[in-house]
Enzyme design. Structure first.
Site, PDB file in Angstrom:
ATOM      1  CB  ILE A  40      -0.946   0.004   1.217  1.00  0.00           C
ATOM      2  CG1 ILE A  40      -1.950  -1.144   1.112  1.00  0.00           C
ATOM      3  CG2 ILE A  40      -1.685   1.332   1.337  1.00  0.00           C
ATOM      4  CD1 ILE A  40      -2.797  -1.322   2.357  1.00  0.00           C
ATOM      5  N   GLY A  41       1.923   1.244   0.794  1.00  0.00           N
ATOM      6  CA  GLY A  41       2.783   2.419   0.893  1.00  0.00           C
ATOM      7  C   GLY A  41       3.427   2.787  -0.423  1.00  0.00           C
ATOM      8  CB  SER A 164      -5.612  -3.737   9.452  1.00  0.00           C
ATOM      9  OG  SER A 164      -5.824  -5.123   9.344  1.00  0.00           O
ATOM     10  CE1 TYR A 202      -0.600  -5.902  10.519  1.00  0.00           C
ATOM     11  CE2 TYR A 202      -2.893  -6.605  10.521  1.00  0.00           C
ATOM     12  CZ  TYR A 202      -1.883  -5.830  10.000  1.00  0.00           C
ATOM     13  OH  TYR A 202      -2.149  -4.980   8.962  1.00  0.00           O
TER      14      TYR A 202
END
Length: 223
Positions: A40-41, A164, A202
């Site tokens: 994504i970055g 997320s 996460y």
């Protein structure tokens, strides 16, 4: 799909960068993006630069960042992209990156907190923090606070927290006490790093970032 207040979403998971940035000129804007060498970055940095923004890429790899910047410049030679070394597993590196950015830029219109790790083979950061927690949350928390004066002086400015669905799978019992919740949100370093634990770690780190975003909104709304 709708937001909780009934407004229709303009974009969704199927929207492309081109659709989101259609008709938008970002010339004169300075945007710092954490973690731009993949995923994504990478797409975010590329398209913001192509739309006219000066994109500051904060990554630990100068070589990979340089390659990425050259690829975008090959598409459009006039793009403005620069690199600042920032290893999110080291708070010392985070501080040095913030200091360099503050020394070299008089304004910052947008800070995008994007970088992250999942199922890292390294159990702890150089500061002794559990890696997923340390990289995904603490490092972003730290650099945001260091850059906050510049963001405030550049207002109207924006902090973007990349979220997320994982935050829904933190395993936290909502009826637990605050101290119990905080203890879970700050996991200890353990040798057991199975898939289930990695996913939970996460999720916890992403929940930390959602809570951080809400706190920022409460503190900075109107500023």
């Amino acid at each position: 799909k709708e937001y909780c207040d009934g407004r229709r979403r303009k974009f969704n998971a199927n929207s492309t960068c081109e659709q989101v940035l259609k008709g938008i000129d970002l010339s004169g804007k300075t945007i710092a993006v954490m973690g731009t060498t993949n995923g994504i970055g990478s797409a975010t940095a590329r398209h913001l630069a192509l739309a006219g923004a000066h994109v500051i890429c904060l990554n630990r790899s100068k070589e990979r960042s340089g390659k990425q910047i050259m690829e975008v410049k090959n598409e459009k030679p006039s793009v403005e992209m620069s690199f600042i070394k920032c290893d999110l597993s080291s708070l010392s590196s985070v501080r040095k990156a913030a200091e360099e950015l503050l020394e070299t830029h008089e304004k910052l219109d947008v800070l995008i907190l994007n970088a992250g790790v999942y199922q890292s083979p390294v159990k702890a950061t150089s500061d002794g923090l559990e890696t997923t927690f340390g990289v995904n949350h603490v490092a972003h928390f730290h650099i945001t606070n260091l850059l906050l004066p510049l963001l405030l002086s550049s207002a109207p400015s924006r902090i973007v927290v990349v979220s997320s669905e994982g935050h829904k799978h933190s395993g936290i019992n909502l009826s637990a006490s605050v101290s119990e919740k905080v203890a879970l949100l700050m996991p200890q370093v353990k040798e057991d790093a199975g898939l289930k634990r990695s996913f939970t770690l996460y999720g916890l780190s992403k929940l930390c970032m959602v809570l951080f975003a809400k706190k920022l909104h409460r503190d900075l709304e109107g500023k």
